[in-house]
Structure formats: structure tokens, C-alpha cells
Design a protein around this motif. Structure first.
Motif, PDB file in Angstrom:
ATOM      1  N   LEU A 253      19.390   0.615   0.626  1.00  0.00           N
ATOM      2  CA  LEU A 253      20.556   0.422   1.483  1.00  0.00           C
ATOM      3  C   LEU A 253      20.328   1.064   2.852  1.00  0.00           C
ATOM      4  O   LEU A 253      20.660   0.470   3.890  1.00  0.00           O
ATOM      5  CB  LEU A 253      21.802   1.022   0.820  1.00  0.00           C
ATOM      6  CG  LEU A 253      23.098   0.948   1.647  1.00  0.00           C
ATOM      7  CD1 LEU A 253      23.422  -0.493   2.011  1.00  0.00           C
ATOM      8  CD2 LEU A 253      24.251   1.613   0.903  1.00  0.00           C
ATOM      9  N   ALA A 254      19.764   2.253   2.870  1.00  0.00           N
ATOM     10  CA  ALA A 254      19.472   2.923   4.137  1.00  0.00           C
ATOM     11  C   ALA A 254      18.529   2.081   4.998  1.00  0.00           C
ATOM     12  O   ALA A 254      18.708   1.959   6.216  1.00  0.00           O
ATOM     13  CB  ALA A 254      18.884   4.303   3.887  1.00  0.00           C
ATOM     14  N   ASP A 255      17.535   1.467   4.363  1.00  0.00           N
ATOM     15  CA  ASP A 255      16.580   0.622   5.090  1.00  0.00           C
ATOM     16  C   ASP A 255      17.273  -0.605   5.670  1.00  0.00           C
ATOM     17  O   ASP A 255      17.038  -0.983   6.827  1.00  0.00           O
ATOM     18  CB  ASP A 255      15.446   0.191   4.167  1.00  0.00           C
ATOM     19  CG  ASP A 255      14.534   1.353   3.771  1.00  0.00           C
ATOM     20  OD1 ASP A 255      14.549   2.376   4.474  1.00  0.00           O
ATOM     21  OD2 ASP A 255      13.814   1.223   2.762  1.00  0.00           O
ATOM     22  N   LYS A 256      18.123  -1.265   4.885  1.00  0.00           N
ATOM     23  CA  LYS A 256      18.835  -2.469   5.342  1.00  0.00           C
ATOM     24  C   LYS A 256      19.752  -2.135   6.518  1.00  0.00           C
ATOM     25  O   LYS A 256      19.833  -2.885   7.485  1.00  0.00           O
ATOM     26  CB  LYS A 256      19.650  -3.068   4.190  1.00  0.00           C
ATOM     27  CG  LYS A 256      18.833  -3.784   3.135  1.00  0.00           C
ATOM     28  CD  LYS A 256      19.700  -4.257   1.973  1.00  0.00           C
ATOM     29  CE  LYS A 256      20.759  -5.247   2.425  1.00  0.00           C
ATOM     30  NZ  LYS A 256      21.585  -5.735   1.291  1.00  0.00           N
ATOM     31  N   VAL A 257      20.447  -1.014   6.428  1.00  0.00           N
ATOM     32  CA  VAL A 257      21.337  -0.605   7.513  1.00  0.00           C
ATOM     33  C   VAL A 257      20.539  -0.379   8.798  1.00  0.00           C
ATOM     34  O   VAL A 257      20.944  -0.795   9.883  1.00  0.00           O
ATOM     35  CB  VAL A 257      22.123   0.665   7.128  1.00  0.00           C
ATOM     36  CG1 VAL A 257      22.846   1.234   8.339  1.00  0.00           C
ATOM     37  CG2 VAL A 257      23.131   0.348   6.019  1.00  0.00           C
TER      38      VAL A 257
ATOM     39  N   ARG B 261      15.451   8.582   3.341  1.00  0.00           N
ATOM     40  CA  ARG B 261      15.133   8.635   4.762  1.00  0.00           C
ATOM     41  C   ARG B 261      16.050   7.679   5.515  1.00  0.00           C
ATOM     42  O   ARG B 261      16.055   6.477   5.269  1.00  0.00           O
ATOM     43  CB  ARG B 261      13.669   8.277   4.997  1.00  0.00           C
ATOM     44  CG  ARG B 261      12.694   9.197   4.266  1.00  0.00           C
ATOM     45  CD  ARG B 261      11.259   8.716   4.398  1.00  0.00           C
ATOM     46  NE  ARG B 261      10.782   8.859   5.758  1.00  0.00           N
ATOM     47  CZ  ARG B 261       9.922   8.016   6.330  1.00  0.00           C
ATOM     48  NH1 ARG B 261       9.501   6.961   5.666  1.00  0.00           N
ATOM     49  NH2 ARG B 261       9.509   8.222   7.560  1.00  0.00           N
ATOM     50  N   GLN B 262      16.802   8.229   6.439  1.00  0.00           N
ATOM     51  CA  GLN B 262      17.787   7.463   7.196  1.00  0.00           C
ATOM     52  C   GLN B 262      17.326   7.320   8.645  1.00  0.00           C
ATOM     53  O   GLN B 262      17.167   8.325   9.343  1.00  0.00           O
ATOM     54  CB  GLN B 262      19.136   8.171   7.157  1.00  0.00           C
ATOM     55  CG  GLN B 262      20.173   7.622   8.111  1.00  0.00           C
ATOM     56  CD  GLN B 262      20.550   6.186   7.791  1.00  0.00           C
ATOM     57  OE1 GLN B 262      20.854   5.873   6.652  1.00  0.00           O
ATOM     58  NE2 GLN B 262      20.517   5.315   8.791  1.00  0.00           N
ATOM     59  N   PRO B 263      17.082   6.092   9.128  1.00  0.00           N
ATOM     60  CA  PRO B 263      16.678   5.929  10.532  1.00  0.00           C
ATOM     61  C   PRO B 263      17.748   6.471  11.485  1.00  0.00           C
ATOM     62  O   PRO B 263      18.945   6.275  11.263  1.00  0.00           O
ATOM     63  CB  PRO B 263      16.528   4.414  10.686  1.00  0.00           C
ATOM     64  CG  PRO B 263      16.360   3.891   9.292  1.00  0.00           C
ATOM     65  CD  PRO B 263      17.154   4.811   8.411  1.00  0.00           C
TER      66      PRO B 263
END
Length: 426
Positions: free
Chosen positions: A310-314, A248-250
């Protein structure tokens, strides 16, 4: 209306609620649409509904009514009474189309169904808009906008994945039905014109519109996602699934005055270039962590390698940056100077002040003499060079054109009209 697309078309509009959009679209393009409502006005829970001008609570000041009945004339008529049915039959003689949204079979019981009206006007076009269509096991089910939205399938794609589905509060399914009703009516009208041109007498037809079927259309991209990517599309809230991974990418980020949408993703050159530009902009303002500067958008953010952490951190890093700026700053600098895939999430105020809409003269001031002012309306849904859409009149008051149509066009005397009012037929 002169110089319009449909200057010779007359429509009797018995639809209610959002289905009234169909008649409004045809009225905008020049048809003479006569909105027929019950004596005393349409139901305040369906058509003359909240919100009201200045919260007055007056049926004749319903903004919903204003919206979907502008450019129409309006009369009151109770078609359930014998005198009302007789008047409607007289009106049908000079009409091209009748549009209604009653329960299937209701007009047939009154002797006003398609077959009945064909005996009066053989080439009549009869458009019926219902939740589930005229036939089938659900044809007579009671329905609301929510239940039809759910039965059309799209509700399952709306909302956050860890919560129950949500819906758009405006009655979208009724608007879908009204819009498809207008399209179906135009197709039937065109066919009638062609049969007339070819030496025939012109053929009308019955247009059966199912709101459920109309509401299935937004699912088209969802169906294609499975065919193309084998991706079982589910509701995902304010994030986007990276195709083929389940990551899941914000894509929506808070800022000082609302939200912006940013496609910070990788995998192919255009997205990689945009994402690199975003990180560079963040670095210029000392808001890009070292690890973010080292992300390889072509490989680390490739669909086959991207990890959820990684997606969450970005996402967290980007939102820390966007919170320092307004939507306008992010859009004007990000989109135009930095060439980033970014767009503001517009609210009603933003739309009302949008420079693009203003440049295209989208907003139209409609006179409301009874209110002593003009009211801004959304402009034409399409711009036509030779037959432009014209806003001729605001939505009708209750029975505003009774005298004009019943007396002037049907020739009823003042005494006859008074009798009909006493019997609450008009």
C-alpha cells in the motif's frame, strides 16, 4: 570592529581547511583574527582550493578561501624556521587566542605548544583542532574528512539501504571541528574574563577539539530513536521508515523542476488531515485513483497495520500528480491553500532567489577591488540587535598585511623584512 561582540579579542589563526571556519565565526563577531599561512600561500589542496573565481586557477581567487577567511587579516610566516618561531612568540604577547590544526605534538616540538606559550602569555587560550584529539590510540592517525565522518558513525545513516554509505562531499567534519573550536574558545575566553573580574589575573586554558567527537553529534536523534521507539535506525535513502513497522514510506517526489518533500502519512490527526487534503486536491484534478480515495489514513496507514504494497502504491500515485506541477505550484497551493505538509527541495539557485532570505537581507555584497567587482556572500549566521555582525573586509591576499603587522605593529624595519623574505620566513 566598533559596536561588535568581541572588539578587544585578538586571535592568531593557524588552522587550515574547513577548520578555518572557527576563526571566521569569531572574526564576524568582531575579533581581530590574523590568518597565518605559509610563505607563498596555503596549500592549494587544503585551503586555497577549487573552485576559483571564473575558474581562474589562481590561489588568491579561491572561493573556498574567500568563504572561510572573510573579515580576517592575513600574514605569511613559516613557524618551522627559528626566525618564524621568534616572530610568532612576539605576536603571542598581544594575542588572546591561538588556534591551530596541526598534528598533535607538532607545535610542542617547535617549542610553540601551550605550555611554551604560557611562559610568554600566561593567560593565553590555545585551541587545537585535530581529527581524533590530542591523546588516545588514534591521536596520530592520518585522517581525511571522509574517514573522520565514518569514525563518527553518521556515515552509516547516509544513503540508500541497499548500497554502501555515501557522504557529503564538502569537508563537513572539518567544519564541525572549526565550529566547535570557536565555541570552545568563547567558553574559555568567558572563563578568563570571569576570573579577571573576580580579582584574579585571568586564566587561560587549552581547548582540545576532536573532529570525531564533534561529528558524533548528528547521531543524537538516531540514539534516541532506539531509546524511545526501539527502532534500529539505518540509512533509508529518499524514504522514511514508519516507526515500529519497517515499512518504507516515500517522502521525496519528483516534479517538473526538481523535488518536493511530502509527508503523506497517517496514524494521528494532523497527518491524517494533511494526507486527506492531498488526496482531495488530486481528486479535484482527476488524478486520484478510486482506491486512493478510499484509503483510511487513520487505520490503514496506522503504524500497526500499514503494509509495504500500500505504501508503494500511494507513492507512485502521488508522484504521478507532482510530476504535473512545479515546486512553486506545489508549495504555494499545497502548503498555504490546502494545508498539506509539503516543502520544496531547494537547490542553489532556489536559495539565491529565496524571498525569505531576501526579506531578511541575508545576502551581503563584499567589495573585491582586485577583481573589480562586489561578490555576494552568505549573510550573518545570527542576527544580534545590539552588536550586529559586520562584514568589514574580504579574505586576505597572500601576505596582504605583512607590512601592517610585522612593520607597523612589531616594528620590524624594511631591511629586516627584506631579509625575512629572502629566507622565505615570510
Amino acid at each position: 570592529m566598533k559596536d561588535s561582540l568581541l572588539p578587544g579579542m585578538r586571535i592568531l589563526d593557524l588552522t587550515e581547511g574547513g577548520c578555518m571556519l572557527g576563526g571566521r565565526l569569531l572574526a564576524d563577531t568582531g575579533a581581530d583574527v590574523i590568518k597565518i599561512e605559509k610563505p607563498g600561500g596555503s596549500d592549494p589542496c587544503i585551503s586555497r582550493i577549487w573552485p576559483y573565481y571564473n575558474n581562474s586557477g589562481k590561489l588568491e581567487e579561491s572561493l573556498f578561501w574567500f568563504t572561510y577567511n572573510a573579515n580576517k587579516r592575513g600574514i605569511t610566516l613559516d613557524v618551522s624556521k627559528p626566525e618564524g618561531r621568534e616572530i610568532l612568540q612576539k605576536l603571542v604577547k598581544s594575542a588572546d587566542v591561538i588556534m591551530e590544526s596541526y598534528e598533535p605534538g607538532y607545535m610542542n616540538k617547535l617549542g610553540l605548544g601551550y605550555e611554551d606559550l604560557c611562559k610568554i602569555k600566561p593567560d593565553i587560550i590555545y585551541t587545537a583542532i585535530t581529527p581524533f584529539g590530542q591523546e588516545g590510540p588514534k591521536a596520530h592517525y592520518d585522517a581525511s574528512a571522509l574517514t573522520v565522518w565514518a569514525s563518527g558513525g553518521y556515515l552509516n545513516a547516509c544513503g540508500d539501504p541497499d548500497r554502501a554509505p555515501v557522504w557529503i562531499s564538502m569537508p563537513q567534519t572539518f567544519l564541525f571541528g572549526g565550529c566547535e573550536g570557536a565555541i570552545g574558545t568563547l567558553m574559555a575566553y568567558y572563563y578568563r574574563m570571569k576570573t579577571t573580574e573576580n580579582g584574579g589575573t585571568g586564566e587561560g586554558q587549552f581547548v582540545d577539539v576532536s573532529m570525531q567527537e564533534s561529528a558524533i553529534s548528528p547521531n543524537m536523534n538516531i540514539l534516541q530513536m532506539w531509546d524511545l521507539n526501539k527502532l534500529d535506525y539505518k540509512r533509508q535513502g529518499s524514504v522514511s521508515y514508519v516507526a515500529g513497522t519497517g515499512v518504507r514510506q516515500p517522502i521525496y517526489f519528483k516534479c517538473k523542476d526538481g523535488y518536493v518533500m511530502i509527508l503523506a502519512i497517517g496514524g494521528n490527526e494532523p497527518y491524517v488531515t494533511s494526507s486527506k487534503s492531498l488526496v482531495k486536491w488530486m481528486a479535484e484534478e482527476n488524478m486520484a485513483p478510486d482506491w486512493l480515495k478510499n484509503v483510511n489514513w487513520l487505520t490503514d496507514y496506522n503504524a500497526s497495520k500499514l503494509k509495504q504494497d500500500l505504501a508503494d502504491k500511494v507513492g507512485v500515485a502521488i508522484e504521478a500528480f507532482t510530476l504535473t506541477k512545479t515546486k512553486e505550484e506545489l508549495y504555494n497551493i499545497g502548503a498555504y491553500e490546502k494545508m498539506i505538509y509539503i516543502a520544496p527541495v531547494a537547490n542553489t539557485k532556489d536559495i539565491s532567489e529565496d524571498i525569505q532570505l531576501e526579506a531578511r537581507h541575508f545576502w551581503v555584497e563584499m567589495p573585491h577591488p582586485e577583481l573589480g567587482r562586489n561578490i555576494p556572500y552568505c549573510g550573518p549566521f545570527i542576527q544580534l540587535s545590539e552588536t550586529p555582525i559586520q562584514y568589514q573586509r574580504r579574505a586576505p591576499l597572500i601576505g596582504e598585511h605583512n607590512q601592517e603587522i610585522f612593520g607597523g605593529e612589531l616594528g620590524l624595519t624594511d631591511a629586516e623584512l627584506e631579509t625575512l623574505r629572502d629566507k622565505k620566513v615570510i
